[in-house]
Design an enzyme around this catalytic site. Structure first.
Site, PDB file in Angstrom:
ATOM      1  N   VAL A  65       5.439  -0.659   2.757  1.00 25.25           N
ATOM      2  CA  VAL A  65       4.243  -0.790   3.368  1.00 25.25           C
ATOM      3  C   VAL A  65       3.268  -1.430   2.784  1.00 25.25           C
ATOM      4  O   VAL A  65       2.826  -1.360   1.856  1.00 25.25           O
ATOM      5  CB  VAL A  65       3.554   0.549   3.946  1.00 25.25           C
ATOM      6  N   ASP A 109       8.090  16.308  11.186  1.00 24.15           N
ATOM      7  CA  ASP A 109       7.947  15.978   9.735  1.00 24.15           C
ATOM      8  C   ASP A 109       6.270  16.054   9.502  1.00 24.15           C
ATOM      9  O   ASP A 109       5.797  15.205   8.742  1.00 24.15           O
ATOM     10  CB  ASP A 109       8.713  14.562   9.408  1.00 24.15           C
ATOM     11  N   LYS A 167       5.108  -1.958   8.091  1.00 24.67           N
ATOM     12  CA  LYS A 167       6.081  -1.126   7.358  1.00 24.67           C
ATOM     13  C   LYS A 167       7.541  -1.833   7.627  1.00 24.67           C
ATOM     14  O   LYS A 167       7.832  -2.254   8.732  1.00 24.67           O
ATOM     15  CB  LYS A 167       6.279   0.330   8.035  1.00 24.67           C
ATOM     16  N   ILE A 188       0.741  -1.163   0.013  1.00 28.40           N
ATOM     17  CA  ILE A 188      -0.047   0.148   0.073  1.00 28.40           C
ATOM     18  C   ILE A 188       0.787   1.400  -0.101  1.00 28.40           C
ATOM     19  O   ILE A 188       0.307   2.359   0.167  1.00 28.40           O
ATOM     20  CB  ILE A 188      -1.305   0.001   1.195  1.00 28.40           C
ATOM     21  N   PHE A 219      12.139   4.579   3.040  1.00 26.00           N
ATOM     22  CA  PHE A 219      12.318   3.876   4.243  1.00 26.00           C
ATOM     23  C   PHE A 219      12.044   2.381   3.912  1.00 26.00           C
ATOM     24  O   PHE A 219      12.695   1.514   4.606  1.00 26.00           O
ATOM     25  CB  PHE A 219      11.374   4.398   5.316  1.00 26.00           C
ATOM     26  N   GLY A 220      11.353   2.047   2.975  1.00 24.69           N
ATOM     27  CA  GLY A 220      10.847   0.876   2.756  1.00 24.69           C
ATOM     28  C   GLY A 220       9.680   0.768   1.902  1.00 24.69           C
ATOM     29  O   GLY A 220       9.133   1.504   1.228  1.00 24.69           O
TER      30      GLY A 220
END
Ligand SMILES: *[C@@H]1O[C@H](CO)[C@@H](O)[C@H](O)[C@H]1NC(C)=O
Ligand SMILES: *[C@@H]1O[C@H](CO)[C@@H](O)[C@H](O)[C@H]1NC(C)=O
Ligand SMILES: *[C@@H]1O[C@H](CO)[C@@H](O)[C@H](O)[C@H]1NC(C)=O
Length: 812
Positions: free
Chosen positions: A523, A633, A537, A515, A520-521
């Site tokens: 999800v 953030d 995640k 999704i 970061f990678g």
């Protein structure tokens, strides 16, 4: 030669039906919590129904007798179990046909065949030699039932078929011989009784492609380690469990333990159908010896069991049952498991596997190849290197070994005409239906409890080997360079989720479940074993910063819990993995509802509510019990919406903890997202919670104008949203640049309040910006102004809403 019994519903049987209905309340449906869709119980050749001590009633097949078979009974002795006192013998190949419930194709079936060659004047059952097959797949070949009933164990199989019926054929082989059976038990297995999550031993052994549950499995051993014989009446699936004494090697090294308290079945672990309390409540642990036993001053040894097995090309299914009934505190017990000398599981920590509950059952499945044809399976458990010095121990509560007999694909759809004598059992099917109705009534009352205990997984995961359980010589990457990042850096144990669970939840990180993705990678959407939707995640370990952010996020999230902050359900830090598990947010990031997607545009009221929700979350971060967390953030892609459009702030990877009262800022390297960045922070590199207020002001503008904060495709003066919008606000002409979808649908006063709030948030210096609490208050006021306008009389001039819009639902 061919016999079909067209009218099997004889008077005899209907009388039995009535009798059966009278005894129904005594059936085990009120004892066990499991209600199979199909439940055929046949006492073959018996003159009448046979009631067992476990409460079940086996019905005779007598009214279905034919010239091709003969019923025999052996009533002279009551010392033998009732099911073995009668038999049906077949001089020629004969079949039983069982109609099946459609759900059996998914859950599979448990089949038990009872054999005892008792003495008989008419036929010599001892000389019987025959094959048994299920829809053409061999269950037993050239089988001659053994004598002796010291341990009367039925032959038990697990099988799966998607056909609408199952044909069980008994064929004398050689044909001059004789076949017989005393009783037949066939019932629907619980869902996911055999799962496809297992560890291969040795690890480079892989069986052929089909899911394990498609194979025909034959039970060889079912052992209650350290405990007594458990009979069918004390088992949830009417199984029998033998004691382990006969198989235990060097018995002096092991000690039997029994537990007197409640066994805590938990979602995600074993269910009572996996094994009953009688199995999990007893175990063997290492015999630590005593002064009189001076040879055992070191406890560093294994407990081992050896089970002779027939050679089989496909291998064995092994299930080990564990339940920590020996520890007095969590995370005390660590042990290793070996199968046939191969390392099967290292550092098993039952506390974390069973979600931090003692006495909570868990099981681990293996598929074992008997590579060296040693004709036996040896299972050892011994202390692990992680064992604390005061607790050198190991544990095993139960085990099951099944032979993998090959794929039952031939079982699938077999619509050939019947051959030989066929005993039609459809009448029993309708009987089952009646029983089913009664059972259903009872089941409905008890449903909640039952479903609580049933794993709710729907999909098959084919995945091996498990990183927690790696065989020797495994090619699974072990990132030893990360060894200096000790898992103990995250003391929030209650949030730990075993990697195994995550693999299950995401169907092994199925790309279809993806999704989101970013630096970061990735999800993934997942479903935990207890049915909870989650976002998983999976971070990449590319950089040290990645790890730092991962740990910050765990640290922050484990401290906070708030309606407007995305909660962390757990994390996984096993071997090379850095995984965070969050509550799943159905509607995704706020940004996707503003622009760049085809989602319907949000109403002004929805937008205000989302801003208020996010402001609440940030206000709590800044001032709440967690004290002084700066998000750093804040942006529209980090504000997520649940199914009700409730806003929750997410992504705490850059957060900074701890601006205490005596310290007003934190010095840090500048981090954050371009377009949202506080200019003062950028210049001074001093972070305060007012930097979040600035970024939030940019989000408010984004919500109002529905455009990206930086849009390079626009004329230069419009590229940066904040720089472009502020002059309009200062001229009090903000309504000229708002989202066209909002035009005429916002109350003038409400918009004015909103614009002023934005302006304050975007003040050049932090000191001039309001605190998050003030921002929140102002937004709530803007919402009130809007609502008041909507509810006013349509012709009231004080509202800029025209009558048409006030009457439509799009305003709400
Ligand atoms: C019984 O099984 C054996 C071994 O699989 C086979 O050779 C034999 O032909 C079978 N007999 C019958 C009657 O099917
Ligand atoms: C079943 O459990 C009861 C209660 O513990 C026990 O008394 C009985 O002996 C058990 N029966 C069998 C056959 O295991
Ligand atoms: C336990 O058995 C395994 C496999 O045979 C062996 O490698 C290991 O060293 C043994 N552990 C101890 C403590 O004896």
């Amino acid at each position: 030669m061919s016999h079909t019994f067209s009218s099997p519903f004889s008077l005899d049987l209907s009388l039995q039906l009535i009798r059966l209905l009278l005894v129904l309340p005594l059936l085990p449906i009120s004892i066990a919590g499991f209600y199979p869709a199909d439940h055929f119980l046949l006492a073959c050749g018996a003159p009448g129904p046979v009631a067992l001590p476990d409460g079940r009633v086996f019905l005779p097949d007598s009214s279905l007798s034919s010239s091709s078979s003969s019923s025999l009974s052996y009533s002279s002795s009551t010392s033998i179990p009732p099911l073995y006192r009668s038999a049906r013998a077949f001089p020629r190949a004969s079949s039983y046909l069982f109609p099946l419930h459609p759900s059996d194709a998914r859950s599979g079936l448990v089949l038990r065949l009872y054999f005892h060659p008792f003495p008989s004047s008419s036929l010599n059952l001892s000389a019987a030699l025959f094959n048994v097959s299920a829809d053409g797949t061999a269950l037993l070949s050239l089988f001659s039932p053994p004598h002796g009933l010291s341990h009367p164990l039925p032959k038990e199989f697990f099988l799966k078929t998607d056909a609408s019926s199952l044909r069980l054929t008994f064929s004398p082989s050689p044909p001059s011989s004789l076949a017989f059976v005393n009783a037949i038990e066939l019932f629907s297995a619980p869902d996911r009784f055999v799962s496809d999550m297992f560890t291969s031993i040795p690890s480079d052994f892989s069986y052929s492609g089909s899911p394990l549950s498609d194979y025909l499995l034959e039970t060889l051993y079912r052992i209650n380690v350290g405990g007594p014989f458990v009979t069918a009446e004390n088992d949830t699936l009417w199984r029998t469990w033998e004691p382990d004494n006969e198989y235990l090697q060097t018995p002096s090294r092991a000690k039997a333990v029994a537990f007197n308290s409640e066994i805590k079945y938990r979602r995600g672990g074993a269910s009572p159908e996996t094994a009953p309390e009688f199995v999990y409540g007893t175990a063997r642990e290492i015999n630590t010896g005593n002064s009189s036993n001076s040879t055992l001053h070191f406890n560093h040894f294994n407990m081992s069991w050896n089970f002779p097995v027939p050679n089989s090309v496909h291998g064995y299914f092994l299930r080990l049952h564990f339940c920590d009934i020996i520890s007095t505190a969590l995370n005390e017990l660590f042990f290793d498991v070996y199968v046939n000398g191969y390392s099967a599981c290292k550092d098993v920590d039952l506390s974390s596997l069973s979600r931090y509950t003692l006495a909570s059952p868990y099981y681990i499945d293996f598929v074992v190849e008997d590579r060296s044809n040693r004709g036996g399976i040896t299972i050892s458990v011994g202390p692990s290197a992680r064992s604390p010095p005061w607790k050198i121990n190991a544990l095993l509560n139960g085990l099951e070994i099944m032979k993998i007999n090959g794929v039952v694909s031939i079982l699938k759809i077999n619509k050939k005409r019947m051959h030989g004598g066929t005993l039609i059992c459809s009448v029993l099917g309708s009987l089952t239906f009646v029983c089913g109705l009664v059972a259903l009534a009872v089941a409905l009352v008890r449903r909640k409890r039952v479903t609580d205990h049933m794993p709710r997984l729907q999909e098959v995961v084919t995945w091996s080997p498990s990183p927690m359980c790696t065989g020797t010589g495994s090619s699974y990457p072990r990132l030893t360079e990360l060894a200096n990042v000790s898992p103990s850096t995250n003391p929030n144990h209650q949030f730990r989720v075993p990697f195994v669970e995550i693999v299950l939840a995401t169907k092994n990180f199925d790309e279809k479940a993806l999704i989101g993705a970013g630096g970061f990678g990735k999800v993934y959407k997942g479903v935990l074993r207890d049915g909870i939707d989650v976002a998983v995640k999976r971070c990449t370990r590319e950089s040290q910063q990645g790890l730092g952010e991962f740990q910050t996020e765990i640290e922050v999230l484990s401290k906070i819990r708030h309606r407007h902050l995305v909660s962390m359900i757990g994390y996984c830090e096993e071997q090379s993995e850095m995984i965070l598990v969050y509550e799943f947010m159905e509607k995704g990031p706020l940004r996707d509802h503003l622009y760049g997607s085809r989602k319907p545009s949000l109403s002004w009221k929805q937008r205000l509510e989302i801003c208020i929700g996010s402001a609440r979350g940030l206000h709590y971060l800044h001032t709440g019990s967690a004290q002084g967390i700066i998000h750093r953030d804040v942006k529209s892609s980090n504000i997520l919406l649940d199914e009700n459009y409730t806003a929750k702030v997410s992504d705490f990877g850059l957060s900074k903890l701890g601006t205490h009262s005596n310290q007003t800022h934190v010095s840090t390297g500048v981090k954050g997202s371009f377009g949202y960045l506080d200019p003062e922070y950028f210049k001074m590199q001093q972070l305060t919670d007012k930097s979040d207020v600035y970024s939030f002001g940019v989000v408010l503008l984004e919500v109002l104008c529905a455009r990206p904060v930086i849009d390079q495709s626009l004329p230069w003066e419009q590229i940066n949203l904040a720089e472009w919008a502020m002059p309009w606000q200062k001229k009090r002409q903000l309504e000229r640049i708002i989202d066209p979808a909002l035009k005429g649908k916002t109350d003038r006063k409400s918009l004015k309040k909103f614009g002023e709030t934005v302006e304050k948030c975007l003040a050049q210096y932090g000191i001039d910006r309001p605190a998050m609490g003030d921002v929140l208050w102002n937004l709530e006021y803007a919402l009130q102004l809007h609502e008041r306008a909507v509810h006013q009389e349509p012709h009231n001039d004080s509202s800029s809403l025209n009558t048409h819009q006030a009457g439509t639902s799009s305003v709400t």
